[in-house]
Enzyme design. Structure first.
Site, PDB file in Angstrom:
ATOM      1  N   HIS A 122      -1.424   0.538  -9.968  1.00  0.00           N
ATOM      2  CA  HIS A 122      -2.037  -0.476  -9.084  1.00  0.00           C
ATOM      3  C   HIS A 122      -2.626  -1.635  -9.909  1.00  0.00           C
ATOM      4  CE1 HIS A 122      -4.093  -0.981  -4.894  1.00  0.00           C
ATOM      5  NE2 HIS A 122      -3.875  -2.165  -5.452  1.00  0.00           N
ATOM      6  N   ARG A 140       0.848  -1.187   0.000  1.00  0.00           N
ATOM      7  CA  ARG A 140       0.000   0.000   0.000  1.00  0.00           C
ATOM      8  C   ARG A 140       0.892   1.248   0.000  1.00  0.00           C
ATOM      9  NH1 ARG A 140      -3.650  -2.612  -1.604  1.00  0.00           N
ATOM     10  NH2 ARG A 140      -5.614  -3.099  -0.603  1.00  0.00           N
ATOM     11  N   GLU A 152      -4.220   7.363  -4.333  1.00  0.00           N
ATOM     12  CA  GLU A 152      -4.556   6.885  -5.688  1.00  0.00           C
ATOM     13  C   GLU A 152      -5.885   7.458  -6.147  1.00  0.00           C
ATOM     14  OE1 GLU A 152      -4.359   2.618  -5.450  1.00  0.00           O
ATOM     15  OE2 GLU A 152      -2.256   2.656  -4.927  1.00  0.00           O
TER      16      GLU A 152
HETATM   17  P1  NAP Z   1      -0.753 -11.446   4.695  1.00  0.00           P
HETATM   18  O1  NAP Z   1      -0.726 -12.867   4.262  1.00  0.00           O
HETATM   19  O2  NAP Z   1      -1.612 -11.037   5.838  1.00  0.00           O
HETATM   20  O3  NAP Z   1       0.753 -11.015   4.979  1.00  0.00           O
HETATM   21  C1  NAP Z   1       1.091  -9.811   5.594  1.00  0.00           C
HETATM   22  C2  NAP Z   1       2.551  -9.867   6.003  1.00  0.00           C
HETATM   23  O4  NAP Z   1       2.908  -8.588   6.545  1.00  0.00           O
HETATM   24  C3  NAP Z   1       2.837 -10.914   7.060  1.00  0.00           C
HETATM   25  O5  NAP Z   1       4.063 -11.516   6.798  1.00  0.00           O
HETATM   26  C4  NAP Z   1       2.922 -10.089   8.353  1.00  0.00           C
HETATM   27  O6  NAP Z   1       3.760 -10.774   9.273  1.00  0.00           O
HETATM   28  C5  NAP Z   1       3.529  -8.792   7.831  1.00  0.00           C
HETATM   29  N1  NAP Z   1       3.220  -7.629   8.646  1.00  0.00           N
HETATM   30  C6  NAP Z   1       2.011  -7.146   9.005  1.00  0.00           C
HETATM   31  N2  NAP Z   1       2.146  -6.046   9.775  1.00  0.00           N
HETATM   32  C7  NAP Z   1       3.469  -5.849   9.919  1.00  0.00           C
HETATM   33  C8  NAP Z   1       4.248  -4.886  10.602  1.00  0.00           C
HETATM   34  N3  NAP Z   1       3.689  -3.910  11.321  1.00  0.00           N
HETATM   35  N4  NAP Z   1       5.583  -4.975  10.533  1.00  0.00           N
HETATM   36  C9  NAP Z   1       6.175  -5.970   9.821  1.00  0.00           C
HETATM   37  N5  NAP Z   1       5.490  -6.899   9.134  1.00  0.00           N
HETATM   38  C10 NAP Z   1       4.163  -6.847   9.190  1.00  0.00           C
HETATM   39  O7  NAP Z   1      -1.191 -10.493   3.505  1.00  0.00           O
HETATM   40  P2  NAP Z   1      -1.008 -10.720   1.937  1.00  0.00           P
HETATM   41  O8  NAP Z   1      -2.156 -11.518   1.409  1.00  0.00           O
HETATM   42  O9  NAP Z   1       0.371 -11.188   1.649  1.00  0.00           O
HETATM   43  O10 NAP Z   1      -1.213  -9.209   1.396  1.00  0.00           O
HETATM   44  C11 NAP Z   1      -0.399  -8.175   1.895  1.00  0.00           C
HETATM   45  C12 NAP Z   1      -0.915  -6.822   1.444  1.00  0.00           C
HETATM   46  O11 NAP Z   1      -0.589  -6.605   0.079  1.00  0.00           O
HETATM   47  C13 NAP Z   1      -2.437  -6.632   1.461  1.00  0.00           C
HETATM   48  O12 NAP Z   1      -2.904  -6.302   2.758  1.00  0.00           O
HETATM   49  C14 NAP Z   1      -2.650  -5.502   0.483  1.00  0.00           C
HETATM   50  O13 NAP Z   1      -2.611  -4.257   1.147  1.00  0.00           O
HETATM   51  C15 NAP Z   1      -1.455  -5.614  -0.454  1.00  0.00           C
HETATM   52  N6  NAP Z   1      -1.854  -6.033  -1.828  1.00  0.00           N
HETATM   53  C16 NAP Z   1      -1.607  -5.215  -2.883  1.00  0.00           C
HETATM   54  C17 NAP Z   1      -1.966  -5.622  -4.148  1.00  0.00           C
HETATM   55  C18 NAP Z   1      -1.726  -4.756  -5.338  1.00  0.00           C
HETATM   56  O14 NAP Z   1      -2.516  -4.829  -6.283  1.00  0.00           O
HETATM   57  N7  NAP Z   1      -0.644  -3.968  -5.380  1.00  0.00           N
HETATM   58  C19 NAP Z   1      -2.611  -6.840  -4.355  1.00  0.00           C
HETATM   59  C20 NAP Z   1      -2.838  -7.643  -3.264  1.00  0.00           C
HETATM   60  C21 NAP Z   1      -2.446  -7.240  -1.985  1.00  0.00           C
HETATM   61  P3  NAP Z   1       3.597 -10.588  10.858  1.00  0.00           P
HETATM   62  O15 NAP Z   1       2.143 -10.729  11.160  1.00  0.00           O
HETATM   63  O16 NAP Z   1       4.463 -11.632  11.485  1.00  0.00           O
HETATM   64  O17 NAP Z   1       4.097  -9.213  11.131  1.00  0.00           O
HETATM   65  C1  8YV Z   2      -7.283  -4.701  -5.382  1.00  0.00           C
HETATM   66  C2  8YV Z   2      -5.432  -5.082  -3.953  1.00  0.00           C
HETATM   67  O1  8YV Z   2      -8.189  -5.685  -5.107  1.00  0.00           O
HETATM   68  O2  8YV Z   2      -6.267  -7.162  -3.200  1.00  0.00           O
HETATM   69  C3  8YV Z   2      -5.780  -6.060  -2.900  1.00  0.00           C
HETATM   70  O3  8YV Z   2      -5.547  -5.746  -1.722  1.00  0.00           O
HETATM   71  O4  8YV Z   2      -4.819  -4.094  -3.705  1.00  0.00           O
HETATM   72  C4  8YV Z   2      -5.882  -5.287  -5.333  1.00  0.00           C
HETATM   73  O5  8YV Z   2      -5.851  -6.596  -5.759  1.00  0.00           O
HETATM   74  C5  8YV Z   2      -7.596  -4.098  -6.658  1.00  0.00           C
HETATM   75  O6  8YV Z   2      -6.924  -2.903  -6.680  1.00  0.00           O
HETATM   76  C6  8YV Z   2      -9.098  -3.884  -6.826  1.00  0.00           C
HETATM   77  O7  8YV Z   2      -9.474  -2.625  -6.465  1.00  0.00           O
END
Ligand code: NAP
Ligand code: 8YV
Length: 317
Positions: free
Chosen positions: A276, A229, A258
């Site tokens: 994104h 994010r 964004e």
């Molecule tokens: P997840 O499985 O919950 O993994 C989150 C990771 O972050 C875990 O390893 C967690 O480990 C760590 N974490 C959380 N808070 C932390 C902190 N304060 N300090 C250090 N590490 C921390 O989530 P995910 O499915 O991988 O997704 C992660 C994020 O990616 C989503 O929440 C979303 O915002 C973003 N995302 C972006 C896109 C995009 O289109 N660009 C798409 C999908 C997701 P610990 O709990 O041990 O700290």
């Molecule tokens: C969004 C994402 O879903 O899954 C997330 O957390 O950031 C993306 O995959 C996408 O931008 C749809 O709005």
């Protein structure tokens, strides 16, 4: 028939999957003041694109579940929902591989200047001016640090392994089943590696944690990639660090406000910017939409939702 409100965008797959089960209404504005008396009376389920705040919960007194399109649900007040007895679901796992693939693409684009090289060719400059310049950076010999090693972070790490780079990570708790080196703080990670990939959620604890001092610790050969994010990176500090050549480049898929991207970031030739799109293939976005539908169909059919968010799991006891 129960009524589901499609808040924000109405994904075509929502209609296809939900119409056989529910009466569908739409609230494109996502504004509570646009909720009609009919919606307030009938809506028991809702879809959202990560934008569902307390006033909207309050405007829909019969709501039972909000199904978020996205794994990140920072725009949905899940604690407030849980307090009101409303379930929230998200879309984990179905997008992990797509987002990890995109992250590797963004990393290589940033390091090897591939978008700039293609623009050079398309502008006819190869013919007129000869070969594109050599990229000052390479993936060879890099040490990559993952800030976040959850579902997506682990897929990124797996993809990095065959590139023969060193891999370390920082999360709040170490992951003993994984063999990568754990660093107990983000600062220690930034000091240890030269390539930092951020894939953490938007929480109060991650706000602008990648600041000037973390970027300085990454160093003049350092590359920052953010696919989590925009909230996690101080964009003003990043601009200053790039101007002062305190790091060597950055690749960003996400931004603080964004779709607005700071104009200063566009000045840099060593920065790669994406709107994104990490999960944005048809196959993956359809899988996410299917999971939204599956959650609504299960929960409004008196079954457990497929992927409830942690804040709401207590509602299932
Ligand atoms: P997840 O499985 O919950 O993994 C989150 C990771 O972050 C875990 O390893 C967690 O480990 C760590 N974490 C959380 N808070 C932390 C902190 N304060 N300090 C250090 N590490 C921390 O989530 P995910 O499915 O991988 O997704 C992660 C994020 O990616 C989503 O929440 C979303 O915002 C973003 N995302 C972006 C896109 C995009 O289109 N660009 C798409 C999908 C997701 P610990 O709990 O041990 O700290
Ligand atoms: C969004 C994402 O879903 O899954 C997330 O957390 O950031 C993306 O995959 C996408 O931008 C749809 O709005």
């Amino acid at each position: 028939m129960k009524t589901v409100l499609m808040v924000g965008r109405a994904h075509p797959r929502f209609r296809e999957r939900l119409a056989p089960h529910f009466r569908l209404l739409e609230l494109p504005s996502a504004r509570p003041e646009d909720v009609t008396p009919e919606m307030a009376e009938t809506v028991t389920g809702a879809t959202t694109f990560n934008d569902f705040k307390p006033p909207l919960f309050d405007a829909l007194p019969n709501l039972k579940i909000v199904a978020n399109f996205g794994v990140g649900y920072d725009g949905v007040d899940a604690a407030y929902a849980a307090g009101k007895g409303v379930m929230v679901s998200n879309t984990p796992e179905v997008l992990d591989e797509e987002v990890a693939d995109t992250t590797i693409g963004l990393l290589i684009n940033t390091i090897r200047l591939l978008p700039q090289a293609e623009n050079y060719l398309r502008a006819g400059r190869w013919v007129k001016e000869g070969a594109f310049r050599l990229s000052p950076l390479s993936l060879r010999g890099r040490h990559v640090g993952l800030y976040g090693l959850g579902r997506i972070g682990q897929q990124i790490a797996r993809r990095l392994e065959p590139f023969n780079v060193k891999i370390s990570y920082h999360t709040r708790s170490p992951k003993p089943d994984l063999s990568y080196d754990y660093l107990p703080t983000l600062e220690a990670l930034a000091e240890t590696v030269d390539t930092l990939i951020a894939i953490v959620p938007k929480t109060p604890d991650t706000h602008r944690t990648i600041n000037r001092s973390i970027l300085r610790a990454l160093g003049p050969n350092g590359v920052l990639i953010n696919v989590g994010r925009g909230w996690t990176v101080s964009e003003p500090d990043l601009v200053e660090a790039l101007r002062a050549k305190e790091i060597a480049g950055a690749g960003l898929d996400v931004f603080d406000d964004e779709p607005n991207v700071p104009a200063e970031l566009m000045e840099f030739d060593n920065v790669s910017l994406l709107p994104h799109v990490a999960s944005a293939s048809m196959i993956t976005r359809n899988a996410m939409a299917d999971l939204v539908a599956d959650n609504l169909i299960a929960f409004l059919g008196n079954q457990a939702p497929v992927t409830p968010v942690p804040e709401c799991r207590g509602l299932l006891d």
